[in-house]
Design an enzyme around this catalytic site. Structure first.
Site, PDB file in Angstrom:
ATOM      1  N   ASP A  25      42.919  35.532  46.764  1.00 46.47           N
ATOM      2  CA  ASP A  25      41.853  37.344  46.980  1.00 46.47           C
ATOM      3  C   ASP A  25      41.463  36.913  48.785  1.00 46.47           C
ATOM      4  O   ASP A  25      40.750  36.015  49.025  1.00 46.47           O
ATOM      5  CB  ASP A  25      40.394  36.973  46.238  1.00 46.47           C
ATOM      6  CG  ASP A  25      40.910  37.683  44.674  1.00 46.47           C
ATOM      7  OD1 ASP A  25      41.733  38.302  44.739  1.00 46.47           O
ATOM      8  OD2 ASP A  25      41.037  36.561  43.595  1.00 46.47           O
TER       9      ASP A  25
ATOM     10  N   GLU B  51      41.163  46.233  34.578  1.00 43.01           N
ATOM     11  CA  GLU B  51      40.933  45.071  35.317  1.00 43.01           C
ATOM     12  C   GLU B  51      39.671  44.340  35.421  1.00 43.01           C
ATOM     13  O   GLU B  51      39.503  45.075  36.429  1.00 43.01           O
ATOM     14  CB  GLU B  51      42.207  44.664  36.084  1.00 43.01           C
ATOM     15  CG  GLU B  51      43.167  44.062  35.388  1.00 43.01           C
ATOM     16  CD  GLU B  51      44.140  44.295  36.754  1.00 43.01           C
ATOM     17  OE1 GLU B  51      44.321  43.521  37.790  1.00 43.01           O
ATOM     18  OE2 GLU B  51      45.603  44.386  36.840  1.00 43.01           O
TER      19      GLU B  51
END
Lengths: 261, 404
Positions: free
Chosen positions: A51, A40
């Site tokens: 995040d 990824e």
């Protein structure tokens, strides 16, 4: 067989790093050498709302170093040339993906050999913003399922999803707390009853022990923040550290004995 | 593309889209919450008891209706159209922000939420949120950019007096957009008990619609007051725009009055020719941020750029999606006013009317100054004076080179 179906034939280790943070080419090679089955590649964004601090910092480092969208695709294309068989997923936020139009983005993905795209802030309800363009180019739109995705909503999430399903095991941001093993097992079983796609589990996975436990019940384990922290800590020396950690994670994941069918 | 709708007041559609703008661009974890919020909002809208409680609090706690005021000396000084103000700076807490906070906290309690979070830029929305949390006894966490915490210390102290926890956000440029990122991170990690009171008409559906509806009390009152006082509707509405909630609150009830023109005033900062501005509509382009598709300040790769304005309340790189749609349809005209022009407007109002305005509506005053002169004396401009300037005296003193 797609690259995904090959990779997920056994429990797979999915590794995340942010593009343009350090020597990404060398870092990706180290992950593959360590035993990562799927890569990824994070597309840096100024406002990574989902995040935690580790990946936020990686985004800032990458953008601070001048990373452009063209650089992300160059990293992806070079990776594909060196590793023809390893599935490559771009993960990021909607705005950089749709900036030049979804068709442009899908086309660049196809040219760079990207297999799938995870867009954090395009839920199924807004699929038309990117999904049709990706499917037209044979790029898998990989959807996220979460602890708040209830049974009524699950078909909406799974419909139009491809490649694999990313189960976000905690309601929260990346790199923080870890979910209880029992809740992960239940959630994966619930997903498996509704889809034939492989289920990869992520968020808060930091150690080989955690990864090995999850691999007993899921098709894949996603590890990100702890790898990104190594890149932040070690800079140019990161590859050796990434390779060492990935090797121990891969060993735990690949040797996990399934506890459910 | 430019087909005119029968009504401008029927947006958004059932997916929260205003034309190509708006929508629900949120992470999957939040999506069920956003859908739940929409269901609960629809139920509240249909519940006369909810509306009655909202109206009662606006009247007796906020102090509504706010006056409609003819600014006689300013009108004389400008020598053109009559200038009228909707006095939302006289509300409890000193700005229009409280209208929306009352609506959202009633909804939060109706949904059984136990904890309130909010983002704030200048601190006005933070103060308004802390105020309603104190009023209803709910714990409150306010995310505020570390830069804004420094620039707006009186408001930080106000929030703390009201019992709120103020969390300085150091990521990114440490201003409003970063505070909003942190608010979204908190929400996603506390989905079961937390209600996010968004302060402007932006974010994922149903927020833009909901905030607009709660703020529409401004325009609904003003329309009735103007008809009662002058027997006619105004010719031109003017309001400043950061995210755009005070402007939508004024404009929306007038949108189908074809003869009423509307002017939204963005912050041009140091000028639109450079990067130091916060004019998303005039200096930005469409993109996706904070849950909606709208006009954004961004670079060619879709990275969000930092806004700048003398007014912390306008210093946001996006704008509510309904404004993006109103711009595309041409129903509302948008211009931008610089820091210096706003500062002139600020001082003009102080001296002609004895009103110290906030720096945000000072941008609108600058636009009033320009437009009034070009209009006839029997024409009427109605401007939303959406906040008072107590919070800004330190910024203004510094800009004028005065030590206080």
């Amino acid at each position: 067989m797609t690259r995904f179906s090959t990779a997920f034939a056994k429990p797979a280790l999915v590794c995340f790093v942010t593009a343009g943070d350090g020597d990404t080419g060398a870092n990706l090679d180290a992950l593959v050498e360590g035993g990562a089955d799927v890569i990824e590649l994070g597309m840096p964004f100024t406002d990574p709302m989902a995040d935690g601090p580790a990946i936020q910092a990686a985004n800032i480092r990458s953008l601070g170093a001048g990373t452009k969208t063209a650089d992300v695709f160059a990293i992806a294309a070079a990776f594909r040339a060196r590793h023809p068989d390893v599935p490559l997923v771009l993960m990021g936020y909607a705005n950089p993906m749709v900036r030049r139009g979804p068709e442009w983005f899908a086309d660049e993905c196809a040219k760079a050999g990207v297999d799938g795209v995870i867009c954090v802030d395009i839920p199924p309800e807004e699929d038309e913003a990117l999904g049709p363009a990706l499917r037209a180019k044979g790029i898998a739109p990989i959807r996220l399922a979460t602890p708040t995705t209830d049974a009524a909503r699950l078909p909406t999430v799974l419909g139009g999803s491809d490649g694999f399903v990313y189960y976000v095991s905690v309601a929260g941001i990346t790199g923080k707390q870890q979910a209880a093993q029992a809740s992960i097992a239940d959630a994966v079983a619930r997903l498996k009853a509704s889809t034939d796609l492989p289920i990869a589990v992520g968020f808060g996975v930091r150690t080989p022990e955690q990864a090995g436990e999850i691999a007993k019940v899921a098709d894949g384990v996603v590890v990100g923040s702890v790898l990104v922290e190594l890149v932040g800590q070690h800079g140019a020396d990161a590859p050796q550290h990434l390779k060492a950690l990935t090797a121990s994670l891969a060993k735990a994941v690949h040797s996990a004995a399934k506890t459910t069918a | 593309m430019n087909i005119q709708p029968n009504s401008y007041r029927t947006q958004p559609d059932d997916r929260g889209h205003f034309g190509e703008f708006g929508g629900r661009y949120v992470a999957e974890t939040l999506m069920p919450l956003v859908l739940d919020l929409e269901r609960e909002y629809r139920a509240a809208q249909a519940d006369p008891a909810f509306q009655a409680q909202f109206d009662d609090l606006l009247e007796h706690y906020v102090g509504r209706p706010s006056p409609l005021y003819f600014a006689e000396r300013l009108t004389e000084a400008l020598g053109g159209a009559q200038v009228w103000f909707k006095r939302d700076e006289l509300n409890h807490t000193g700005a229009h922000k409280i209208n929306n906070c009352i609506g959202q906290i009633l909804l939060a309690m109706r949904m059984g939420k136990k904890r309130i979070i909010a983002e704030t830029g200048a601190g006005q929305h933070g103060v308004a949120t802390a105020t309603v949390c104190a009023r209803f006894g709910l714990p409150c966490v306010i995310y505020m950019g570390a830069e804004d915490v420094k620039r707006q210390s009186p408001n930080v102290f106000r929030m703390k007096l009201l019992g709120a926890e103020v969390v300085p956000v150091t990521s990114g440029g440490a201003t409003l957009k970063d505070a909003m990122n942190e608010g979204l991170r908190d929400w996603v990690a506390n989905v079961h008990d937390t209600f996010y009171i968004i302060g402007t008409a932006a974010g994922p559906h149903p927020y833009p619609e909901m905030v607009r509806d709660f703020q529409s009390v401004i325009g609904t009152e003003a329309r009735a007051q103007m008809l009662s006082r002058t027997g006619r509707l105004p010719d031109l509405l003017i309001a400043c725009i950061g995210g755009g909630s005070n402007a939508l609150g004024l404009f929306h009830p007038f949108l189908d009055d074809a003869d009423v023109k509307m002017l939204g005033v963005e912050a041009a900062g140091h000028g639109l020719d450079g990067d130091e501005h916060a004019a998303s509509l005039l200096g930005g382009s469409p993109g996706v941020l904070h849950g909606n598709r709208t006009y954004l300040l961004q670079d060619e790769d879709g990275q969000i750029t930092e806004g700048h304005s003398i007014s912390a309340g306008l210093d946001y790189p996006g704008i509510g999606p309904e404004h993006a749609w109103l711009k595309e349809t041409g129903r509302v005209e948008y211009i931008a006013v610089t820091d210096d022009e706003a500062l002139d407007g600020f001082q003009l109002l102080c001296r002609t009317e004895g009103i110290i305005p906030a720096l945000e509506p000072s941008h609108a005053i600058a636009a009033v100054t320009d437009r009034a002169k070009t209009m006839r004396e029997d024409e009427i401009i109605l401007m939303n004076l959406c906040g008072r300037g107590d919070k800004d005296i330190f910024t203004v003193a510094e800009k004028l080179g005065v030590k206080i």
